[in-house]
Scaffold this motif. Structure first.
Motif, PDB file in Angstrom:
ATOM      1  N   MET A   1     -32.018   4.665 -43.415  1.00  0.00           N
ATOM      2  CA  MET A   1     -33.036   4.130 -44.313  1.00  0.00           C
ATOM      3  C   MET A   1     -32.508   4.005 -45.745  1.00  0.00           C
ATOM      4  SD  MET A   1     -35.644   3.331 -42.545  1.00  0.00           S
ATOM      5  CE  MET A   1     -34.420   2.834 -41.314  1.00  0.00           C
ATOM      6  N   ASP A   2     -31.693   4.967 -46.164  1.00  0.00           N
ATOM      7  CA  ASP A   2     -31.091   4.912 -47.494  1.00  0.00           C
ATOM      8  C   ASP A   2     -30.172   3.701 -47.618  1.00  0.00           C
ATOM      9  OD1 ASP A   2     -32.366   7.117 -48.463  1.00  0.00           O
ATOM     10  OD2 ASP A   2     -30.732   8.510 -48.027  1.00  0.00           O
ATOM     11  N   ILE A   3     -29.435   3.425 -46.557  1.00  0.00           N
ATOM     12  CA  ILE A   3     -28.528   2.273 -46.566  1.00  0.00           C
ATOM     13  C   ILE A   3     -29.319   0.981 -46.745  1.00  0.00           C
ATOM     14  CG2 ILE A   3     -26.962   0.893 -45.152  1.00  0.00           C
ATOM     15  CD1 ILE A   3     -25.944   3.499 -43.921  1.00  0.00           C
ATOM     16  N   PHE A   4     -30.402   0.851 -45.986  1.00  0.00           N
ATOM     17  CA  PHE A   4     -31.235  -0.349 -46.083  1.00  0.00           C
ATOM     18  C   PHE A   4     -31.837  -0.508 -47.479  1.00  0.00           C
ATOM     19  CE2 PHE A   4     -31.546  -0.172 -41.348  1.00  0.00           C
ATOM     20  CZ  PHE A   4     -31.085  -1.456 -41.100  1.00  0.00           C
ATOM     21  N   LYS A   5     -32.309   0.586 -48.047  1.00  0.00           N
ATOM     22  CA  LYS A   5     -32.951   0.519 -49.365  1.00  0.00           C
ATOM     23  C   LYS A   5     -31.944   0.243 -50.471  1.00  0.00           C
ATOM     24  CE  LYS A   5     -36.760   3.655 -48.172  1.00  0.00           C
ATOM     25  NZ  LYS A   5     -37.376   4.984 -48.441  1.00  0.00           N
ATOM     26  N   SER A   6     -30.802   0.891 -50.396  1.00  0.00           N
ATOM     27  CA  SER A   6     -29.809   0.764 -51.464  1.00  0.00           C
ATOM     28  C   SER A   6     -29.042  -0.550 -51.413  1.00  0.00           C
ATOM     29  CB  SER A   6     -28.826   1.935 -51.406  1.00  0.00           C
ATOM     30  OG  SER A   6     -29.500   3.161 -51.590  1.00  0.00           O
ATOM     31  N   HIS A   7     -29.053  -1.184 -50.247  1.00  0.00           N
ATOM     32  CA  HIS A   7     -28.300  -2.435 -50.092  1.00  0.00           C
ATOM     33  C   HIS A   7     -29.212  -3.526 -49.546  1.00  0.00           C
ATOM     34  CE1 HIS A   7     -24.499  -0.388 -50.972  1.00  0.00           C
ATOM     35  NE2 HIS A   7     -25.020   0.620 -50.304  1.00  0.00           N
ATOM     36  N   ARG A   8     -30.382  -3.580 -50.161  1.00  0.00           N
ATOM     37  CA  ARG A   8     -31.406  -4.525 -49.726  1.00  0.00           C
ATOM     38  C   ARG A   8     -30.930  -5.972 -49.845  1.00  0.00           C
ATOM     39  NH1 ARG A   8     -36.736  -2.950 -52.468  1.00  0.00           N
ATOM     40  NH2 ARG A   8     -36.190  -1.049 -51.348  1.00  0.00           N
ATOM     41  N   SER A   9     -30.166  -6.258 -50.891  1.00  0.00           N
ATOM     42  CA  SER A   9     -29.684  -7.625 -51.103  1.00  0.00           C
ATOM     43  C   SER A   9     -28.821  -8.086 -49.934  1.00  0.00           C
ATOM     44  CB  SER A   9     -28.883  -7.708 -52.411  1.00  0.00           C
ATOM     45  OG  SER A   9     -29.691  -7.388 -53.511  1.00  0.00           O
ATOM     46  N   TYR A  10     -27.971  -7.192 -49.473  1.00  0.00           N
ATOM     47  CA  TYR A  10     -27.100  -7.528 -48.349  1.00  0.00           C
ATOM     48  C   TYR A  10     -27.922  -7.823 -47.105  1.00  0.00           C
ATOM     49  CZ  TYR A  10     -23.205  -7.348 -45.079  1.00  0.00           C
ATOM     50  OH  TYR A  10     -22.275  -7.673 -44.104  1.00  0.00           O
ATOM     51  N   PHE A  11     -28.874  -6.953 -46.831  1.00  0.00           N
ATOM     52  CA  PHE A  11     -29.626  -7.089 -45.588  1.00  0.00           C
ATOM     53  C   PHE A  11     -30.605  -8.256 -45.616  1.00  0.00           C
ATOM     54  CE2 PHE A  11     -28.201  -2.691 -45.046  1.00  0.00           C
ATOM     55  CZ  PHE A  11     -27.711  -2.781 -43.752  1.00  0.00           C
ATOM     56  N   ILE A  12     -31.122  -8.603 -46.788  1.00  0.00           N
ATOM     57  CA  ILE A  12     -31.986  -9.786 -46.871  1.00  0.00           C
ATOM     58  C   ILE A  12     -31.193 -11.028 -46.476  1.00  0.00           C
ATOM     59  CG2 ILE A  12     -33.177 -11.321 -48.484  1.00  0.00           C
ATOM     60  CD1 ILE A  12     -34.135  -8.832 -49.986  1.00  0.00           C
ATOM     61  N   LEU A  13     -29.996 -11.149 -47.028  1.00  0.00           N
ATOM     62  CA  LEU A  13     -29.143 -12.288 -46.694  1.00  0.00           C
ATOM     63  C   LEU A  13     -28.711 -12.243 -45.235  1.00  0.00           C
ATOM     64  CD1 LEU A  13     -26.892 -12.421 -49.889  1.00  0.00           C
ATOM     65  CD2 LEU A  13     -28.666 -14.045 -49.229  1.00  0.00           C
ATOM     66  N   TYR A  14     -28.371 -11.049 -44.770  1.00  0.00           N
ATOM     67  CA  TYR A  14     -27.889 -10.924 -43.397  1.00  0.00           C
ATOM     68  C   TYR A  14     -28.991 -11.230 -42.389  1.00  0.00           C
ATOM     69  CZ  TYR A  14     -25.708  -9.072 -39.196  1.00  0.00           C
ATOM     70  OH  TYR A  14     -25.200  -8.932 -37.929  1.00  0.00           O
ATOM     71  N   PHE A  15     -30.179 -10.710 -42.609  1.00  0.00           N
ATOM     72  CA  PHE A  15     -31.285 -10.984 -41.687  1.00  0.00           C
ATOM     73  C   PHE A  15     -31.682 -12.456 -41.718  1.00  0.00           C
ATOM     74  CE2 PHE A  15     -32.612  -6.299 -42.081  1.00  0.00           C
ATOM     75  CZ  PHE A  15     -31.901  -5.981 -40.930  1.00  0.00           C
ATOM     76  N   ALA A  16     -31.564 -13.078 -42.890  1.00  0.00           N
ATOM     77  CA  ALA A  16     -31.844 -14.518 -42.990  1.00  0.00           C
ATOM     78  C   ALA A  16     -30.846 -15.291 -42.124  1.00  0.00           C
ATOM     79  CB  ALA A  16     -31.757 -14.976 -44.435  1.00  0.00           C
TER      80      ALA A  16
END
Length: 230
Positions: free
Chosen positions: A13-28
């Protein structure tokens, strides 16, 4: 960089929160590419991308694809290991190694010798593709893409070392370009890159959660570089 003192779930959960920008782009990317893979055949997707080529892109993607090679991982990991911290270097090396092992398992055990574009469009669905001169085309074991796997593992592990939105975005876009280079060079289909990206990100999360677990954070010697400044 995260130093979670909690369990795997909280670290995740910390990874997702701290690197939200990465995951927004990746999930897109996962949603958009997933939609394409469901609606269109892998051959039609490949033919669509194959029509967009020029001399600059031929050279650019020929060299960019090497970021997904073993030598890139060795060199970048070595720089971190020697001059930053052994833990960071190990994160890069081990993430790519685990991702690569999983990729080889999928290639040789799960999917087998699936034809790559050069074979597929020659023997199965004949079509004259644009090929980049000087690039050696491999025939089989297309699924998943090893270069895409390694690129996502490498860039994501670097992103995890810093808490920086711009870096997160840059690392994702770099991995995406490497993945696209495999399609541009007709070494892989989109589905190969898609699965490779998932394996790369998954492997990196596993290794990060292990190296930065409370047990291994106690090994403070890993946080010093191999070559100490005088």
């Amino acid at each position: 960089m995260l130093h979670s003192k909690k369990g795997f779930y909280f670290c995740l959960m910390d990874i997702f929160k701290s690197h939200r920008s990465y995951f927004i782009l990746y999930f897109a990317f996962l949603v958009f590419a997933g939609y394409m893979l469901v609606v269109y055949s892998k051959s039609s997707i490949h033919l669509y991308f194959n029509q967009f080529y020029n001399s600059f892109s031929d050279v650019f993607f020929t060299y960019l694809t090497y970021i997904g090679s073993a030598i890139a991982t060795i060199i970048i990991g070595l720089v971190y290991f020697l001059y930053s911290s052994k833990r960071k270097g190990l994160l890069i090396w081990m993430s790519v190694i685990l991702a690569s092992l999983l990729t080889q398992f999928f290639k040789h055990v799960i999917f087998g010798p699936t034809p790559r574009p050069s074979i597929y469009f020659t023997e199965i669905n004949p079509y004259q593709l644009h090929y980049v001169q000087g690039v050696k085309l491999l025939p089989y074991f297309s699924m998943p893409s090893g270069h895409a796997t390694a690129a996502f593992a490498l860039t994501f592990s670097i992103a995890l070392l810093y808490k920086n939105r711009k870096l997160d975005s840059a690392m994702f876009l770099l991995a995406l370009l490497v993945g696209f280079s495999r399609i541009y060079l007709s070494q892989h289909f989109l589905e190969d890159v898609y699965l490779g990206s998932i394996i790369g990100v998954f492997a990196t999360i596993i290794i990060y959660s292990w190296l930065y677990s409370p047990k291994y954070l106690e090994k403070t010697k890993l946080d010093t570089p191999m070559i100490k400044k005088k």
